[in-house]
Design an enzyme around this catalytic site. Sequence first.
Site, mmCIF file in Angstrom:
data_model
loop_
_atom_site.group_PDB
_atom_site.id
_atom_site.type_symbol
_atom_site.label_atom_id
_atom_site.label_comp_id
_atom_site.label_asym_id
_atom_site.label_seq_id
_atom_site.Cartn_x
_atom_site.Cartn_y
_atom_site.Cartn_z
ATOM 1 N N GLU A 130 0.820 -1.221 0.000
ATOM 2 C CA GLU A 130 0.000 0.000 0.000
ATOM 3 C C GLU A 130 0.853 1.270 0.000
ATOM 4 O OE1 GLU A 130 -4.042 -1.407 2.250
ATOM 5 O OE2 GLU A 130 -2.320 -1.115 3.550
ATOM 6 N N GLU A 173 -6.696 -7.543 -1.265
ATOM 7 C CA GLU A 173 -7.315 -7.531 0.062
ATOM 8 C C GLU A 173 -8.807 -7.261 -0.096
ATOM 9 O OE1 GLU A 173 -5.517 -5.003 2.978
ATOM 10 O OE2 GLU A 173 -3.483 -5.763 2.614
#
Length: 640
Positions: free
Chosen positions: A202, A276
């Site tokens: 991320e 995710e």
Amino acid sequence: MERVGLRLSLKQRYILLLCVAVGAVLAYQFTRSRPEVEVRRMSHVEGLRANSSQFTLERKPFRILGGSIHYFRVPRAYWEDRLLKMKACGLNTLTTYVPWNLHEPQRGVFSFEDQLDLEAYLRLAASLGLWVILRPGPYICAEWDLGGLPSWLLRDPKMKLRTTYPGFTDAVNSFFNQLMKKVVPHQYSKGGPIIAVQVENEYGSYAKDKEYMHFIKEALLSRGVTELLLTSDNKEGLKLGGVKGALQTINFQKLNSNDIKYLDENQPHKPKMVMEYWSGWFDLWGELHHVYAAEDILPVVTEILKLGMSINLYMFHGGTNFGFMSGAFAVGLIAPKPMVTSYDYDAPLSEAGDYTTKYHLLRNLFSLYHTQPLPELPSLQERRAYHTAVIQQHMSLWDSLHFTDKPFKSVRPVNMENLPFNNNNGQSYGYTLFETTITSGGALNSKNNIRDRALVYVEKHFVGVLDYKTQELALPDGKGKRTLSLLVENCGRVNYGKTLDEQRKGLVGDIELNKHVLRDFIIHSLGMKPGFVNRLESSGHWMSMRQRPLFPGFFQARLYINSVPKDTFIKLPGWGKGVVFINGKNLGRYWSIGPQQTLYVPGPWLHRGDNQVIVFEEQEADGKIQFTTSPDYGMSVDVQ
């Protein structure tokens, strides 16, 4: 100049390649297997590829049906149980982070044994027929203290985490030198289960250094990583989180067609994956327990699969933030909120490994994407509500200081990370006691330099709590010199966002009494590591409960078990805030403000006969420890 040599037909070349691959598989089985885990694998010729709109494995279309289970959040004795339940749900791929802070607790000191035996975890996955997507960080977020970065990095006052700052890249290189030696032999190309490796995590939401992602990618490639590289970001992070040579994947909970469209436009003719898919959410102390209803999750996952996408459930099984490993949540300038001990996450498989409605619905859905019936469901672990354990002895915090490291004297306050403890790696977790001498009462002001919460005492008498909200206390008047004590707790470092560089704990600056700066501190480290707990347990300083206990203090009880130990949950009504240790293992923090009201106790951490339970309690104790078969995560609220 004409090249002379053998010209092989396409078929002959393929057979030759096949022979080489079979040799690699046999080598993997011979060198990596253990007697208890026999690795069986098909021939590995061509690994995971992203050259068209679908992944291919061995040149055949392949859909990743993944789930996250972190080996460091699950007792090793239960790794196989949890992975078998994953397999029975219809998943084919395991994803896991790697926590740098646990694997390198002190600079240059590495740990890959027991609970942290990553290679054993990879071999186990392979033996069960699960592929692996490895997410080695070095930053992992994961609702884990400092996103898995070791706190000793913060000893450098100029540290710039997750950038190409030399102090950071040197440490990453040193860690990756060790980690990749463990990981590389388990890649698909060498007969192992790893089919893809994620580059950082991320980074688009951090994005402080344009060169950083290239550095991490090269750090992987130069150490022998050859499998498919991926990145992982939410929609906002996709624009800044990618790196050339790695497939971008997306993270979300609610499906938005514009997000998928963005992926399509940004990576035309490439496979799409939700790295995710958030199956639930994490909890914060003082708030409600988050749930994400099974009937809400199913339509989204169904649609993702209908779109031909691959998916990874984050989490499939959350497990537990044992010890002091919970992170903290911060947005902007708001004070960070610490995360609870449980990482149940409202995932398909519960904290204790139970099936949920979510699990069964997803299993039915995933079964549609298999040509063979799914494995039968493994049986559940039994649980016991053991008899109440009565507190037999207690020891005040002040008496426990005999068993800590030699205190450090300093004119000025020193933050935890820069204390000269742990071979000059500083203190990472737990509590730190700062003591100085005062000659009057008056207004004690923290100047907002408490990180994160301090119990304040004058002559061992409790005065109050200083934290982000309460920054001033009135100290009582008194004669002569008196000892002012601040027991400061690191409640968990922020794990996500742009304040990672600011996560130093303890006293991070001056404090004032009546606007005069306090000086000359004696500083005790109370990291409550296993050695300390063992010394405490065997000491002669314990006092009978007939004598009134002083707070904060340690309280000791014995849990007698006369049969094979089973899982259980501890509950502590009438207690306030503290930490529980059982047979020397730190189960984590409890706090009466909730939402979490129970602590998970894995059966394998217990034994027949007497089990030693020690509770560190800050302010109030009930005198007994209760056990139950059911977790209590508190009042719930739907994830929005």
